[in-house]
Every structure is written in C-alpha cells, then in structure tokens.
Design a protein around this motif. Sequence first.
Motif, mmCIF file in Angstrom:
data_model
loop_
_atom_site.group_PDB
_atom_site.id
_atom_site.type_symbol
_atom_site.label_atom_id
_atom_site.label_comp_id
_atom_site.label_asym_id
_atom_site.label_seq_id
_atom_site.Cartn_x
_atom_site.Cartn_y
_atom_site.Cartn_z
ATOM 1 N N ILE A 24 0.830 -1.215 0.000
ATOM 2 C CA ILE A 24 0.000 0.000 0.000
ATOM 3 C C ILE A 24 0.863 1.264 0.000
ATOM 4 C CG2 ILE A 24 -1.576 1.353 1.466
ATOM 5 C CD1 ILE A 24 -2.870 -1.386 2.190
ATOM 6 N N ALA A 93 -1.345 3.516 6.134
ATOM 7 C CA ALA A 93 -2.454 3.639 5.174
ATOM 8 C C ALA A 93 -2.841 5.104 4.986
ATOM 9 C CB ALA A 93 -3.654 2.829 5.651
ATOM 10 N N ALA A 96 -0.224 6.642 2.752
ATOM 11 C CA ALA A 96 -0.387 6.159 1.367
ATOM 12 C C ALA A 96 -1.593 6.813 0.698
ATOM 13 C CB ALA A 96 -0.536 4.641 1.361
ATOM 14 N N SER B 124 -2.523 0.923 -8.769
ATOM 15 C CA SER B 124 -3.429 0.608 -7.664
ATOM 16 C C SER B 124 -3.968 -0.815 -7.754
ATOM 17 C CB SER B 124 -4.607 1.590 -7.656
ATOM 18 O OG SER B 124 -4.148 2.886 -7.416
ATOM 19 N N MET B 127 -1.496 -3.495 -6.787
ATOM 20 C CA MET B 127 -1.372 -3.593 -5.330
ATOM 21 C C MET B 127 -2.576 -4.336 -4.741
ATOM 22 S SD MET B 127 -2.716 -2.235 -2.394
ATOM 23 C CE MET B 127 -3.283 -0.570 -2.600
ATOM 24 N N VAL B 128 -3.779 -3.975 -5.208
ATOM 25 C CA VAL B 128 -5.005 -4.610 -4.698
ATOM 26 C C VAL B 128 -4.961 -6.122 -4.943
ATOM 27 C CG1 VAL B 128 -7.509 -4.783 -5.059
ATOM 28 C CG2 VAL B 128 -6.429 -2.530 -4.921
ATOM 29 N N LEU B 145 -6.200 -2.348 6.854
ATOM 30 C CA LEU B 145 -5.601 -2.804 5.588
ATOM 31 C C LEU B 145 -6.694 -2.929 4.524
ATOM 32 C CD1 LEU B 145 -2.822 -3.765 4.536
ATOM 33 C CD2 LEU B 145 -3.459 -6.087 5.170
ATOM 34 N N ALA B 148 -7.903 0.444 3.317
ATOM 35 C CA ALA B 148 -6.942 1.067 2.391
ATOM 36 C C ALA B 148 -6.999 0.407 1.013
ATOM 37 C CB ALA B 148 -5.534 0.968 2.972
ATOM 38 N N VAL B 149 -7.107 -0.914 1.004
ATOM 39 C CA VAL B 149 -7.177 -1.643 -0.279
ATOM 40 C C VAL B 149 -8.438 -1.240 -1.050
ATOM 41 C CG1 VAL B 149 -7.576 -3.948 -1.254
ATOM 42 C CG2 VAL B 149 -5.740 -3.592 0.390
ATOM 43 N N PHE B 152 -7.954 2.232 -2.537
ATOM 44 C CA PHE B 152 -7.121 2.216 -3.751
ATOM 45 C C PHE B 152 -7.900 1.624 -4.935
ATOM 46 C CE2 PHE B 152 -3.451 3.355 -1.265
ATOM 47 C CZ PHE B 152 -2.567 3.915 -2.180
#
Lengths: 115, 190
Positions: A24, A93, A96, B124, B127-128, B145, B148-149, B152
Amino acid sequence: MNMPNSAASPNAPALTNGSGAAAILAAGIGSFALAVLACAGDKLAAIRNSLIFYKPTGPLSGVTTSAILIWLVSWVIFEWRWRNKTVGIGRIAAIALGLLGLSLLLTFPPIVDLF
Amino acid sequence: MEITVRGLWTLMHGMGFGALYLLACSGALVELHRFTTSSPPSEATPGQERFFKVYLLAMVVLAWAAVLTGAYVVYPWYRAAPPPGTTALAMFPQRLLMSSSTTIGWHSLGMEWKEHVAWFAPISITMVAFVFIRYGRDLKNHRQLRAAVLSFAVASFVAAGIAGFCGAMINKYAPVQGGHTIQLSQGEEK
C-alpha cells in the motif's frame, strides 16, 4: 478462568500486516512520484528533456518509467523490511492515501498551472 | 465497412482494454467488499476465492495493456508533429484540437490529465490484487488494511473513468486515424 488465546480466535489475523502495508505504501509513493515528475516535467524544460526516454512518446515515457521504477524499488524494500512484521497500518495507510490524494490533485492540469 | 490500423489500435486500447477494465472494476469493488467483510454462513467458498484471484489478475493485465498501448502505440500518433505549412490536420489529432478555441481544452485539460492519471489505475489494481492474493479472506481480520485496499480500488476505478471519458471525447473531436485500411466487410450498393 482461561481466556481464549488470541491466535485461536476466529477473528485473529493469520498473517502479519507488514506485507500488505508495504504494498500500500509503495503504491502511494509510486503514484506520488508519477505526479511530481509529471509536474516537474511540465514546468522545467531541462527535466522535460531528460525524461524523453522514447522520442515518439516524449516526456511521458520517462515520467512513467521512472515512477514505475520508484514504485517497484520502494515496494521491494518495504516488503523486505516488513514482510513478517506487524506494523502501524493506520498511519501507513493514511500516508499512502494522502500521497494518492495529492497525486490525483497534482495531475489535474488547472492545479499544475498554479505552480 | 473498414477500419484503419490506427483506428483498430485505438479501439483495442479504449474499448478493448480500457472499457473492459472499467466494467470489471464495478464487479471487483463489490466482490472485494463481500469477500473481506462477509461472515459465515455467507462466506465465499475456496473455489469462489480462487476465481476472484484470477479475476483480479485479469484486471491487472487489462489495466497495464490499456496504459502501455495508450502510451506507446496510440499516443505517438496523437502527438505527431505535422511538417511545416501543413493545413490539413486530420492526421495530427493534437494539433487539430489545438487549432480551435472550441476544442483546445480537450488537449490542454483532457489529454494532459488523462495521460498521467490513467497510470494510477494499474499501479493501484496491481497492489489490490497482490494484497488479496496474499491475504485472501484473512483481510476481514485486518480492518485498516482492508479499508486502504478498497480505497485504492475505488481510486483505480476513478482514474480509469477519467481517462476513459477524456479518451472517448478526444477521439470524438480528433480521432486517431491513418495507416493501412482493413476491409471488414463488403457492403452492398443500394
């Protein structure tokens, strides 16, 4: 009374969050690098010329290639350092996502024109 | 019915890779949310999880294919400089857009934005996909986490949407054309 072991709890993570945090943060850094390079290339002729890696595509080739390299290198470094660790994911996070938000702003031409 | 080679590449870039990616995004967002927040008994089976991993990998391929064909195949045709004195600018889309005050914005805002913002989509979604493949359903136990995923993934969708919209509008006012003509079918005379 014995309390249940957190590792045995159905809601306890089986994996540490370090690897995810590394991915991330690296994505945020890569996006931000792209935005900064694009902005710098737009404003400074010397940087613009140095970013022409492939002439038909112009400076976009250097902006994106450099940003991808920065993204991948930072990802490898963070992954190597955090792979098996539990890190402060909230702060990472937030950084990011902040970098991603700034990147989206910095690629918007009217904002680039302010510099 | 015919299409030029440049038109075909533009079609593959925009409609083939880009539009398919955008379509896939909506499904991925829903599935990401479902996989990472659902609790038994609605939990996904290992087969469904495996399918979703392949789905995300396909999205990664589509996103990279879209930006790479855009930057290295279509964009050079778009930004080609006409020889001095050229007045017919149909083969030089960037200059065609810049030649009129009613269309210059599609280059100075549309293309300038699109050519950079589009790259956030593959970065993005890569990463996902990596995080989902690594963590799978364990993501539901990593609340921050997961958030955030998902953020993105939404950013990837927005970036691809901006690029897709600008690309479609630019191609409407100054289509990339030229190269060999491919005959798709022979029409009958009326």
